[in-house]
Write an enzyme that holds these catalytic residues in place. Structure first.
Site, mmCIF file in Angstrom:
data_model
loop_
_atom_site.group_PDB
_atom_site.id
_atom_site.type_symbol
_atom_site.label_atom_id
_atom_site.label_comp_id
_atom_site.label_asym_id
_atom_site.label_seq_id
_atom_site.Cartn_x
_atom_site.Cartn_y
_atom_site.Cartn_z
ATOM 1 N N ASP A 1 -1.801 5.543 -6.140
ATOM 2 C CA ASP A 1 -2.893 6.469 -6.432
ATOM 3 C C ASP A 1 -2.401 7.522 -7.407
ATOM 4 O O ASP A 1 -1.229 7.920 -7.374
ATOM 5 C CB ASP A 1 -3.342 7.172 -5.144
ATOM 6 N N GLU B 1 0.396 -1.030 -4.697
ATOM 7 C CA GLU B 1 -0.862 -0.281 -4.707
ATOM 8 C C GLU B 1 -0.524 1.197 -4.646
ATOM 9 O O GLU B 1 0.274 1.620 -3.805
ATOM 10 C CB GLU B 1 -1.742 -0.669 -3.519
ATOM 11 N N HIS C 1 -1.674 10.285 -3.110
ATOM 12 C CA HIS C 1 -2.957 9.851 -2.568
ATOM 13 C C HIS C 1 -3.890 11.011 -2.294
ATOM 14 O O HIS C 1 -5.057 11.015 -2.696
ATOM 15 C CB HIS C 1 -2.751 9.046 -1.287
ATOM 16 N N HIS D 1 0.833 -1.193 0.000
ATOM 17 C CA HIS D 1 0.000 0.000 0.000
ATOM 18 C C HIS D 1 0.874 1.251 0.000
ATOM 19 O O HIS D 1 1.535 1.559 0.981
ATOM 20 C CB HIS D 1 -0.885 -0.035 1.252
#
Length: 256
Positions: A50, A48, A63, A21
């Site tokens: 963004d 993972e 993010h 993450h």
């Protein structure tokens, strides 16, 4: 399930998957090339992350909508050019990388990309195409509109359920409606979910079976405690999204 996932490099490795993450940010700022390198160095295959769009239309990895948490300034990510964002010091010599930089730096990594804004859709698609990374990325968004818009441009990439699509599948599972669950998840490859949503436990043996029967993998976020990782894996989840990829790899190793 294998039929729908066949041919997608994103799903080629064995399960369970560890999805780092925002990378591994124990000794690096989150969502930076250094955080990604640290995760990959310990054996992680899936990152993972963004994506937002810069003021000049470049897909930038971040993010939050603004820079207050990571760079101690209030500007929205989308208010600065990619050059201005690259000049920000996030610590450890790191800056906000572009998606193109990350795909180029780590050509063997799988990237799970959360589209954070409508403006990010076309720049993200452009970066993926330029890197020829279609088969090693998964595109998702909490917004079904953003997810659909991205998939219209890249129809062959992997994708996971948006918030509305998963809510529909979860409610269908309450009435044990296998056909309804399959309909809610048609065309998807994964559900990436918290352990609770809309007041319901999302990760039970029965629900995991229903999701698997619908042809999707089940990835659960954001799980950082080893005992909870072990519990979820024992139920049959296919992936753990975690800030502690190091810890997750240790738990997975005990299952081998």
């Amino acid at each position: 399930m294998a039929g729908r996932l066949a041919g997608l490099q994103y799903f080629e490795s064995t399960t369970p998957r560890v999805l780092a993450h925002r990378g591994l940010a124990l000794e690096a700022p989150e969502n930076t090339l250094l955080a990604f390198a640290h995760a990959l160095a310990i054996g992680v295959t899936h990152i993972e992350t963004d994506v937002h769009a810069s003021a000049d239309g470049v897909a930038v990895i971040a993010h939050d909508t603004d820079l207050s948490r990571v760079a101690r300034r209030p500007d929205p990510v989308g208010a600065l050019t990619v050059a201005e964002l690259a000049a920000l010091d996030l610590g450890e010599g790191q800056h906000l990388p572009t998606l193109a930089e990350a795909l180029d730096a780590f050509p063997d990594a799988r990237f799970n990309i959360d589209l954070k804004s409508a403006a990010a859709i076309e720049p993200t698609v452009d970066a993926i195409r330029a890197a020829r990374a279609e088969h090693r990325v998964l595109l998702t968004s909490f917004s079904e509109r953003r997810r659909r818009a991205a998939l219209a441009l890249l129809p062959d990439v992997a994708t996971s359920a948006s918030g509305p699509r998963f809510a529909a599948a979860l409610l269908a599972s309450v009435v044990r409606g296998g056909p309804l669950v399959r309909a809610a998840l048609r065309g998807l490859h994964a559900v990436q979910i918290p352990t609770r949503a809309i007041g319901l436990d999302t990760v039970t043996s029965a629900r995991i079976r229903a999701f698997h029967d619908a042809g999707v993998e089940v990835h659960v976020w954001t799980i950082n405690e080893a005992s909870e990782m072990a519990r979820l894996l024992s139920l049959g989840v296919d992936g753990i999204v975690t800030d502690r990829a190091d810890r997750a790899l240790e738990v997975v190793a005990t299952l081998e």
